[in-house]
Design a protein around this motif. Structure first.
Motif, PDB file in Angstrom:
ATOM      1  N   ALA A 127       0.834  -1.207   0.000  1.00  0.00           N
ATOM      2  CA  ALA A 127       0.000   0.000   0.000  1.00  0.00           C
ATOM      3  C   ALA A 127       0.864   1.251   0.000  1.00  0.00           C
ATOM      4  O   ALA A 127       0.573   2.217  -0.724  1.00  0.00           O
ATOM      5  CB  ALA A 127      -0.929  -0.006   1.223  1.00  0.00           C
ATOM      6  N   PHE A 128       1.933   1.238   0.781  1.00  0.00           N
ATOM      7  CA  PHE A 128       2.808   2.409   0.827  1.00  0.00           C
ATOM      8  C   PHE A 128       3.491   2.649  -0.516  1.00  0.00           C
ATOM      9  O   PHE A 128       3.537   3.773  -1.019  1.00  0.00           O
ATOM     10  CB  PHE A 128       3.859   2.239   1.928  1.00  0.00           C
ATOM     11  N   ILE A 129       4.019   1.591  -1.108  1.00  0.00           N
ATOM     12  CA  ILE A 129       4.750   1.737  -2.381  1.00  0.00           C
ATOM     13  C   ILE A 129       3.813   2.204  -3.493  1.00  0.00           C
ATOM     14  O   ILE A 129       4.132   3.131  -4.248  1.00  0.00           O
ATOM     15  CB  ILE A 129       5.463   0.415  -2.741  1.00  0.00           C
ATOM     16  N   VAL A 130       2.641   1.564  -3.606  1.00  0.00           N
ATOM     17  CA  VAL A 130       1.695   1.962  -4.653  1.00  0.00           C
ATOM     18  C   VAL A 130       1.213   3.389  -4.417  1.00  0.00           C
ATOM     19  O   VAL A 130       1.119   4.199  -5.355  1.00  0.00           O
ATOM     20  CB  VAL A 130       0.505   0.972  -4.716  1.00  0.00           C
ATOM     21  N   GLY A 131       0.919   3.735  -3.163  1.00  0.00           N
ATOM     22  CA  GLY A 131       0.484   5.096  -2.860  1.00  0.00           C
ATOM     23  C   GLY A 131       1.566   6.121  -3.127  1.00  0.00           C
ATOM     24  O   GLY A 131       1.292   7.237  -3.585  1.00  0.00           O
ATOM     25  N   TYR A 132       2.814   5.757  -2.868  1.00  0.00           N
ATOM     26  CA  TYR A 132       3.938   6.670  -3.122  1.00  0.00           C
ATOM     27  C   TYR A 132       4.145   6.892  -4.621  1.00  0.00           C
ATOM     28  O   TYR A 132       4.359   8.010  -5.077  1.00  0.00           O
ATOM     29  CB  TYR A 132       5.211   6.119  -2.487  1.00  0.00           C
ATOM     30  N   ILE A 133       4.050   5.793  -5.385  1.00  0.00           N
ATOM     31  CA  ILE A 133       4.230   5.909  -6.832  1.00  0.00           C
ATOM     32  C   ILE A 133       3.092   6.724  -7.449  1.00  0.00           C
ATOM     33  O   ILE A 133       3.322   7.586  -8.297  1.00  0.00           O
ATOM     34  CB  ILE A 133       4.330   4.509  -7.481  1.00  0.00           C
ATOM     35  N   GLN A 134       1.871   6.474  -7.023  1.00  0.00           N
ATOM     36  CA  GLN A 134       0.711   7.177  -7.565  1.00  0.00           C
ATOM     37  C   GLN A 134       0.488   8.549  -6.921  1.00  0.00           C
ATOM     38  O   GLN A 134      -0.342   9.313  -7.410  1.00  0.00           O
ATOM     39  CB  GLN A 134      -0.556   6.325  -7.368  1.00  0.00           C
ATOM     40  N   GLN A 135       1.192   8.828  -5.818  1.00  0.00           N
ATOM     41  CA  GLN A 135       1.024  10.068  -5.066  1.00  0.00           C
ATOM     42  C   GLN A 135      -0.441  10.286  -4.669  1.00  0.00           C
ATOM     43  O   GLN A 135      -1.011  11.359  -4.839  1.00  0.00           O
ATOM     44  CB  GLN A 135       1.532  11.270  -5.882  1.00  0.00           C
ATOM     45  N   ASP A 136      -1.025   9.188  -4.082  1.00  0.00           N
ATOM     46  CA  ASP A 136      -2.436   9.228  -3.704  1.00  0.00           C
ATOM     47  C   ASP A 136      -2.585   8.592  -2.322  1.00  0.00           C
ATOM     48  O   ASP A 136      -2.442   7.375  -2.171  1.00  0.00           O
ATOM     49  CB  ASP A 136      -3.273   8.482  -4.740  1.00  0.00           C
ATOM     50  N   ILE A 137      -2.892   9.402  -1.308  1.00  0.00           N
ATOM     51  CA  ILE A 137      -3.032   8.892   0.051  1.00  0.00           C
ATOM     52  C   ILE A 137      -4.303   8.065   0.200  1.00  0.00           C
ATOM     53  O   ILE A 137      -4.339   7.105   0.970  1.00  0.00           O
ATOM     54  CB  ILE A 137      -2.980  10.050   1.080  1.00  0.00           C
ATOM     55  N   HIS A 138      -5.345   8.411  -0.556  1.00  0.00           N
ATOM     56  CA  HIS A 138      -6.591   7.642  -0.489  1.00  0.00           C
ATOM     57  C   HIS A 138      -6.377   6.221  -1.009  1.00  0.00           C
ATOM     58  O   HIS A 138      -6.900   5.263  -0.429  1.00  0.00           O
ATOM     59  CB  HIS A 138      -7.704   8.347  -1.283  1.00  0.00           C
TER      60      HIS A 138
END
Length: 135
Positions: free
Chosen positions: A39-50
């Motif tokens: 979740a952290f890696i995907v959120g970081y790559i997409q720049q989306d906290i939601h």
């Protein structure tokens, strides 16, 4: 309310042995760590906290479904419990434990061995206040 919760409780209750508890603990720790990292890696790559929060929630729910129900693989090594042996000695029935060397009274308020009574009687009879007991 109890009528509504009884079927859910019956479905979730089940025997889990000690090895199964260790496995459930290991699985929950590993799965939550993996899903949190994803979740952290995907959120970081997409720049989306939601997206990070939704992936973390999904991972938590998947972990919950894997760990909480009492699946049969959690009870592969059930413990074999021994029945206690009860005998009567004097007025107090006692239980012999599985090892055979510990004898526990069933109804007794004494929590220390009887030998301490003899020691405390010797010390209290030979020593008064302010004096050292003899060696």
């Amino acid at each position: 309310m109890d009528d509504l919760l009884a079927p859910i409780q019956a479905a979730l209750e089940g025997p889990i042995d000690f090895h199964g508890q260790r496995l459930a603990n290991t699985l929950s720790t590993a799965l939550l760590t993996v899903f949190g990292a994803i979740a952290f890696i995907v959120g970081y790559i997409q720049q989306d906290i939601h997206l990070t929060l939704w992936l973390g929630l999904a991972g938590t729910l998947i972990t919950l479904l894997i760990v909480v129900p009492p699946y049969p693989f959690y009870n592969r090594n059930p413990e074999k419990w021994l029945d206690p042996v009860v005998y009567h000695r004097g007025s107090c029935p006692r239980v012999i434990t599985a090892l055979g060397d510990n004898i526990l009274p069933i109804r007794s308020t004494r929590w220390y061995p009887a030998s301490l009574d003899l020691i405390s009687e010797k010390v209290s009879s030979t020593a008064s206040i302010g004096q050292k007991p003899p060696l």
